[in-house]
Design a protein around this motif. Structure first.
Motif, PDB file in Angstrom:
ATOM      1  N   VAL A 175     -29.345  18.643  52.722  1.00 38.14           N
ATOM      2  CA  VAL A 175     -29.320  18.857  54.170  1.00 38.14           C
ATOM      3  C   VAL A 175     -28.760  17.600  54.829  1.00 38.14           C
ATOM      4  O   VAL A 175     -29.118  16.482  54.454  1.00 38.14           O
ATOM      5  N   LYS A 176     -27.880  17.801  55.806  1.00 40.24           N
ATOM      6  CA  LYS A 176     -27.319  16.698  56.589  1.00 40.24           C
ATOM      7  C   LYS A 176     -27.545  16.995  58.061  1.00 40.24           C
ATOM      8  O   LYS A 176     -27.323  18.114  58.519  1.00 40.24           O
ATOM      9  N   CYS A 177     -27.990  15.990  58.799  1.00 44.31           N
ATOM     10  CA  CYS A 177     -28.263  16.157  60.225  1.00 44.31           C
ATOM     11  C   CYS A 177     -27.572  15.034  60.989  1.00 44.31           C
ATOM     12  O   CYS A 177     -27.650  13.872  60.596  1.00 44.31           O
ATOM     13  N   LYS A 178     -26.882  15.389  62.067  1.00 44.36           N
ATOM     14  CA  LYS A 178     -26.267  14.398  62.943  1.00 44.36           C
ATOM     15  C   LYS A 178     -26.927  14.476  64.310  1.00 44.36           C
ATOM     16  O   LYS A 178     -27.185  15.571  64.824  1.00 44.36           O
ATOM     17  N   LEU A 179     -27.187  13.309  64.890  1.00 39.32           N
ATOM     18  CA  LEU A 179     -27.789  13.202  66.216  1.00 39.32           C
ATOM     19  C   LEU A 179     -27.086  12.097  66.987  1.00 39.32           C
ATOM     20  O   LEU A 179     -26.480  11.209  66.392  1.00 39.32           O
ATOM     21  N   THR A 180     -27.203  12.144  68.311  1.00 40.85           N
ATOM     22  CA  THR A 180     -26.815  11.004  69.127  1.00 40.85           C
ATOM     23  C   THR A 180     -28.090  10.418  69.718  1.00 40.85           C
ATOM     24  O   THR A 180     -29.047  11.147  70.015  1.00 40.85           O
ATOM     25  N   LEU A 181     -28.104   9.108  69.879  1.00 42.21           N
ATOM     26  CA  LEU A 181     -29.286   8.413  70.375  1.00 42.21           C
ATOM     27  C   LEU A 181     -28.879   7.481  71.505  1.00 42.21           C
ATOM     28  O   LEU A 181     -27.960   6.670  71.352  1.00 42.21           O
ATOM     29  N   ALA A 182     -29.552   7.613  72.649  1.00 43.13           N
ATOM     30  CA  ALA A 182     -29.331   6.735  73.796  1.00 43.13           C
ATOM     31  C   ALA A 182     -30.378   5.634  73.756  1.00 43.13           C
ATOM     32  O   ALA A 182     -31.573   5.907  73.693  1.00 43.13           O
ATOM     33  N   VAL A 183     -29.910   4.390  73.792  1.00 39.72           N
ATOM     34  CA  VAL A 183     -30.801   3.233  73.735  1.00 39.72           C
ATOM     35  C   VAL A 183     -30.539   2.371  74.958  1.00 39.72           C
ATOM     36  O   VAL A 183     -29.389   1.993  75.220  1.00 39.72           O
TER      37      VAL A 183
END
Length: 119
Positions: free
Chosen positions: A26-34
């Motif tokens: 399984v591969k998961c991509k996310l964007t993260l705001a910091v």
């Protein structure tokens, strides 16, 4: 000695993009705001996260847009050639080794119920 460790805490920018491979991986991509440490701006820094295996499945099941998470991983660069111009391109990506679901249980439940009400 060399060291490549990245630790981030922020809010997820969108629901996970999950891919299941025939091999069972399984591969998961996310964007993260910091948020930046500087208080002079409200603009966050955005990071692309790549998560694999069991951790990716946890992200797929429990992480939604707006959720607060913490991650530890390493910085890598994806390289490719632009199809239309032929120019070489690259993008920094955080390869996540550890994912921590942060925030209160109530926050997570309310974001889950909001997502289910959209269907």
């Amino acid at each position: 000695m060399s060291l490549n460790v990245v630790t981030l805490v922020g809010r997820v920018g969108g629901d996970p993009d999950v891919k299941y491979f025939e091999s069972g991986t399984v591969k998961c991509k996310l964007t993260l705001a910091v948020r930046k440490r500087s208080r002079n701006t409200d603009e966050p820094d955005w990071f692309t996260l790549e998560i694999w295996g069991k951790t990716a499945q946890i992200a797929a099941d429990y992480v939604r847009k707006g959720a607060q998470i913490g991650v530890t991983g390493s910085l890598k660069f994806d390289h490719w050639q632009d199809r239309s111009t032929g120019a070489n391109r690259s993008m920094p990506v955080i390869k996540v080794d550890q994912l921590d679901l942060l925030g209160s249980k109530r926050d997570n439940e309310s974001s889950m119920s909001q997502n289910h009400s959209e269907f």
